[in-house]
Design an enzyme around this catalytic site. Structure first.
Site, mmCIF file in Angstrom:
data_model
loop_
_atom_site.group_PDB
_atom_site.id
_atom_site.type_symbol
_atom_site.label_atom_id
_atom_site.label_comp_id
_atom_site.label_asym_id
_atom_site.label_seq_id
_atom_site.Cartn_x
_atom_site.Cartn_y
_atom_site.Cartn_z
ATOM 1 N N HIS A 19 50.982 34.323 37.760
ATOM 2 C CA HIS A 19 52.169 35.054 37.311
ATOM 3 C C HIS A 19 52.594 34.581 35.928
ATOM 4 O O HIS A 19 53.133 33.489 35.778
ATOM 5 C CB HIS A 19 53.300 34.867 38.333
ATOM 6 C CG HIS A 19 54.577 35.544 37.944
ATOM 7 N ND1 HIS A 19 55.811 35.109 38.386
ATOM 8 C CD2 HIS A 19 54.831 36.615 37.139
ATOM 9 C CE1 HIS A 19 56.744 35.881 37.881
ATOM 10 N NE2 HIS A 19 56.177 36.796 37.122
ATOM 11 N N VAL A 72 47.493 45.148 36.205
ATOM 12 C CA VAL A 72 47.810 46.580 36.234
ATOM 13 C C VAL A 72 49.234 46.763 36.765
ATOM 14 O O VAL A 72 49.946 45.794 37.031
ATOM 15 C CB VAL A 72 46.775 47.377 37.072
ATOM 16 C CG1 VAL A 72 45.378 47.202 36.495
ATOM 17 C CG2 VAL A 72 46.804 46.979 38.542
ATOM 18 N N VAL A 73 49.633 48.009 36.932
ATOM 19 C CA VAL A 73 51.001 48.333 37.329
ATOM 20 C C VAL A 73 51.397 47.609 38.628
ATOM 21 O O VAL A 73 50.568 47.393 39.514
ATOM 22 C CB VAL A 73 51.152 49.871 37.459
ATOM 23 C CG1 VAL A 73 50.295 50.406 38.603
ATOM 24 C CG2 VAL A 73 52.591 50.277 37.640
ATOM 25 N N TYR A 103 61.375 26.179 32.345
ATOM 26 C CA TYR A 103 60.378 26.905 31.555
ATOM 27 C C TYR A 103 60.281 28.387 31.915
ATOM 28 O O TYR A 103 59.896 29.201 31.087
ATOM 29 C CB TYR A 103 58.998 26.264 31.720
ATOM 30 C CG TYR A 103 58.808 24.963 30.975
ATOM 31 C CD1 TYR A 103 59.717 24.532 30.009
ATOM 32 C CD2 TYR A 103 57.706 24.148 31.232
ATOM 33 C CE1 TYR A 103 59.536 23.342 29.325
ATOM 34 C CE2 TYR A 103 57.507 22.955 30.550
ATOM 35 C CZ TYR A 103 58.427 22.555 29.594
ATOM 36 O OH TYR A 103 58.243 21.382 28.916
ATOM 37 N N LYS A 120 47.121 47.921 42.883
ATOM 38 C CA LYS A 120 46.544 46.590 42.658
ATOM 39 C C LYS A 120 45.402 46.326 43.644
ATOM 40 O O LYS A 120 44.335 45.839 43.263
ATOM 41 C CB LYS A 120 47.625 45.507 42.779
ATOM 42 C CG LYS A 120 48.496 45.354 41.533
ATOM 43 C CD LYS A 120 49.407 44.138 41.651
ATOM 44 C CE LYS A 120 50.297 43.966 40.431
ATOM 45 N NZ LYS A 120 49.570 43.500 39.243
ATOM 46 N N SER A 156 54.539 39.748 39.960
ATOM 47 C CA SER A 156 55.791 39.002 40.032
ATOM 48 C C SER A 156 56.402 39.023 41.425
ATOM 49 O O SER A 156 57.249 38.194 41.739
ATOM 50 C CB SER A 156 56.798 39.563 39.020
ATOM 51 O OG SER A 156 56.974 40.946 39.224
ATOM 52 N N ASN A 196 57.247 37.242 30.797
ATOM 53 C CA ASN A 196 57.281 38.091 29.612
ATOM 54 C C ASN A 196 58.375 37.637 28.643
ATOM 55 O O ASN A 196 59.479 37.349 29.094
ATOM 56 C CB ASN A 196 57.544 39.542 30.055
ATOM 57 C CG ASN A 196 56.960 40.557 29.108
ATOM 58 O OD1 ASN A 196 56.168 40.229 28.235
ATOM 59 N ND2 ASN A 196 57.370 41.792 29.264
#
Length: 716
Positions: free
Chosen positions: A450, A400-401, A660, A407, A429, A453
């Site tokens: 985590h 969620v946000v 990565y 959270k 994050s 994106n």
């Protein structure tokens, strides 16, 4: 039995056809020193047996040979040139011995025949593949070229143009594609493989197939007219350099070797290959790329080990749909784990499903999937507005946000609906896992997960261990990430975890340059073209989002006030306060439009320069070395701090996280490989020149000790 060793067995079949079977003790065959010595001895035994009329090479594994044993490379490549040349010549003598046998030879290929495995089959007269076979020479991806005759034999088998493409890209080829260019002579069903290879040898013995003419082509110069050769190699050089660029010398070296050797017979051509191989083996790029390969194996090995402790994840769930939730759902479902996508709003669920469908449609359009597979994956995603749908979920990923209170509330709620042994992970994050765990009744079954994106493209997942997270919880989430096709690294909880914690000091260095009048576009150019990042700092901030960057920077400043605290307005603040959020609203440091392919196109925007001039004054020019030092020193020192504090377990895992997760230039190998290449003492001396800029430029005591002792982070 004609010959037997722990890795190779040779027996005589009917019609006096010998069968050499690669059968190493592990799960795959690879060319380590022992196997190479065994092949040499096996070929001697075969030569001494006057009854043998033909030889077929086979494998007892699902694959033929996956290549050389790369774990031996770094130690071997550190040897003197003369020692390395001796090794290469001895190895090639074995492949020449195979090629020179006084009767026809064939390879029966299943699964991977890569690197030394591909060079083995090229030394035989005939090559039969089954439908599972994948063939290729991936050495340029390791910063070297094929060293067992690949650059010599492949062009003589499939033609110079095809060989240049195969070797310079390093990509493996499916059996059908290998057949089209003549790399294999036939493709058959797996159950028919050995019989087909033996029949081809019988035809060769009966002189129905001219095996000697085939062999002679491999021993001779390439039959290319001069003008055609010149055009072919000139075109190849331009195309290869356009892709490889100046930081990756191996692909261009491969083109040069094939060109130089094209007019030579086997002996001279191999000498050209040997010399180029040795030269590349000594480069920092080869050391870095081989290091990445080995680090990747280490991380995957840890994940495999975790799988033994893990709770099996048969069903998953993601809380929060939208782009991120849809990406996580797509990744899970496409790799075979059914997933519930839960949200409080139907439009968000629709957005998440559309995101998954869009990604799947792209796979179908590129020929990587089928409509049937797409439907199956979408059926594995169950959208729901109700928590009750989560009751069978083994792992629930909260996405969620990015707000601690929201959270915490969602995590507390979901705990009441899942099974007793379900594991809950937060995709965050920046928010402390230990802080979020306070809202949970079972913090031992909670950790961070985590994703980066866009989820489908970024290979890394940070698995964050909270102070209460159990080993089973961590192992299960690591195993689930691996099952999703991701590379998980386990890190301990701290502000920013590992990747963001080391990224924001880099942004701080960038902000410092802009505060003194630095030109963000010029800085981006240096960091992309010279250092090798895929995006410079300004462009990266635009892609991440200046609102996201602004929020994360505040979290980092609060977490590490001594080093990352701010005394005034910086460039990120300027962009954020002027509602320039980056690509998401079309304007950040750069301004964005949509190109003909529907992709964002960036252009320099005078408005952003005007805003920065108002805040920081006139533009000032910085030398490239200064730009690199001022941005990279803070990132490097913070990465070392993370290792020293136990946030990340090893240099290998840190370097893989950087490569990565952030796109750290692979040819530099990651921060710790970069430090070892530069020399820790040299880095400390450089950092000391910039120490006046503040805490982010202060090296640690342990770094100074390592510098004094001439130490390194990786063992040679």
């Amino acid at each position: 039995m004609i010959y037997q060793s722990p890795t190779i067995q040779v027996e005589l079949l009917e019609d006096n056809i010998a069968k050499l079977c690669f059968n190493a003790p592990g799960s795959v065959n690879k060319f380590d020193r022992e196997t190479l010595a065994s092949l040499d001895a096996a070929l001697d035994s075969i030569k001494q047996n006057s009854n043998i009329k033909a030889l077929v090479l086979t494998s007892s594994k699902d694959t033929f040979i996956v290549g050389a044993d790369i774990t031996e490379f770094l130690g071997l490549f550190a040897q003197d040139d003369a020692v390395l040349l001796s090794w290469v010549e001895q190895a090639n003598a074995v492949f020449n011995k195979l090629e020179d046998l006084p009767f026809p030879t064939a390879s029966a290929i299943k699964g991977f025949a890569l690197g030394g495995g591909c060079e083995t089959i090229l030394a035989t007269d005939f090559r039969i593949a089954d439908t599972t076979a994948k063939i290729g020479l991936p050495e340029t991806k390791l910063g070297i070229i094929p060293g067992f005759g690949g650059t010599v034999r492949l062009p003589r088998v499939i033609g110079a143009d095809n060989a240049l493409e195969w070797i310079s890209t390093g990509n493996d080829q499916r059996a059908e594609d290998a057949l089209k260019v003549g790399a294999v002579d036939a493709v058959v069903a797996p159950e028919a493989l050995e019989a087909a290879a033996i029949q081809m040898l019988k035809d060769a013995v009966a002189e129905k197939l001219d095996w000697q003419a085939r062999r002679n082509r491999k021993l001779s110069a390439l039959t290319l007219p001069k003008l055609e050769a010149m055009m072919s190699f000139t075109t190849a050089k331009g195309m290869v350099f356009a892709v490889a660029g100046k930081h990756y010398p191996a692909p261009m070296a491969a083109v040069s070797v094939i060109e130089q050797a094209s007019t030579k017979g086997r002996a001279e051509a191999l000498q050209i290959e040997h010399q180029a191989f040795i030269k590349l083996a000594k480069t920092d790029v080869a050391k870095a790329l081989i290091g990445i390969f080995l680090n990747d194996q280490l991380v995957k090995g840890k994940a495999k080990k975790a799988g033994k402790l893990a709770k099996e994840v048969k069903n998953a769930a993601v809380l929060g749909a939208g782009i991120m939730g849809g990406g996580i759902a797509y990744q899970s479902a496409s790799k075979g784990t059914p997933i519930v996508m839960k949200d409080i709003a139907q439009p968000a669920l629709d957005l998440g499903l559309n995101e998954a469908a869009k990604l799947l449609s792209a796979q179908v359009a590129r020929g990587r999937s089928t409509p049937e597979k797409m439907a199956k994956v979408l059926n594995n995603i169950t959208p729901s507005l109700d928590y009750a749908a989560l009751k069978h979920s083994d792992v629930v990923v909260e996405a969620v946000v990015e707000h601690p209170k929201i959270k915490a509330q969602v995590l507390a709620e979901v705990e009441g609906y899942v099974s007793e042994d379900a594991i809950i992970a937060s995709n965050t994050s920046t928010i402390s896992i230990n802080l979020l765990a306070k809202s949970m009744k079972k913090p031992e079954r909670f950790c961070g997960m985590h994703f980066f994106n866009p989820v489908h493209k970024m290979p890394l997942v940070e698995v964050i261990r909270g102070e209460h997270s159990s080993e089973e919880t961590i192992a299960s989430v690591v195993a689930y990430a691996s099952k999703m096709g991701k590379t998980p690294i386990v890190v301990n909880d701290c502000p920013g975890f590992f990747v963001n914690r080391v990224l924001f000091p880099y942004f701080a260095g960038f902000n410092g340059l802009l505060a003194e009048g630095g030109d963000f576009a010029a800085i981006d150019k240096v960091m992309e073209k010279q250092f090798g990042w895929p995006m410079g700092p300004a462009y990266l901030l635009d892609v991440v989002g200046l609102d996201t960057g602004h929020h994360a920077q505040a979290v980092m400043a609060e977490g590490f006030p001594d080093r990352m605290g701010k005394s005034g307005t910086d460039a990120i603040d300027v962009m954020f306060e002027n509602k320039r959020l980056g690509q998401k609203n079309g304007k950040g440091f750069y301004v964005y439009s949509v190109d003909s392919r529907g992709k964002p196109k960036k252009d320099v925007d005078p408005t952003s320069y005007g805003l920065l001039k108002d805040a920081f004054g006139e533009l000032k020019t910085f030398e490239a070395d200064d730009i690199i030092a001022r941005t990279m020193i803070p990132m490097i020192i913070e990465t070392v701090r993370c290792l020293e504090e136990g946030i990340v377990a090893s240099p290998a895992e840190a370097d893989m996280g950087l490569v990565y997760g952030l796109g750290f230039p692979p040819f530099r190998g990651g921060v710790f490989r970069y430090l070892d290449t530069m020399g820790v003492a040299n880095f400390v001396a450089l950092a000391d020149k910039y120490a006046h800029l503040g805490g982010l430029y202060q090296v640690t005591d342990a770094m100074r000790t390592k510098a004094t002792n001439n130490g390194s982070y990786y063992q040679a």
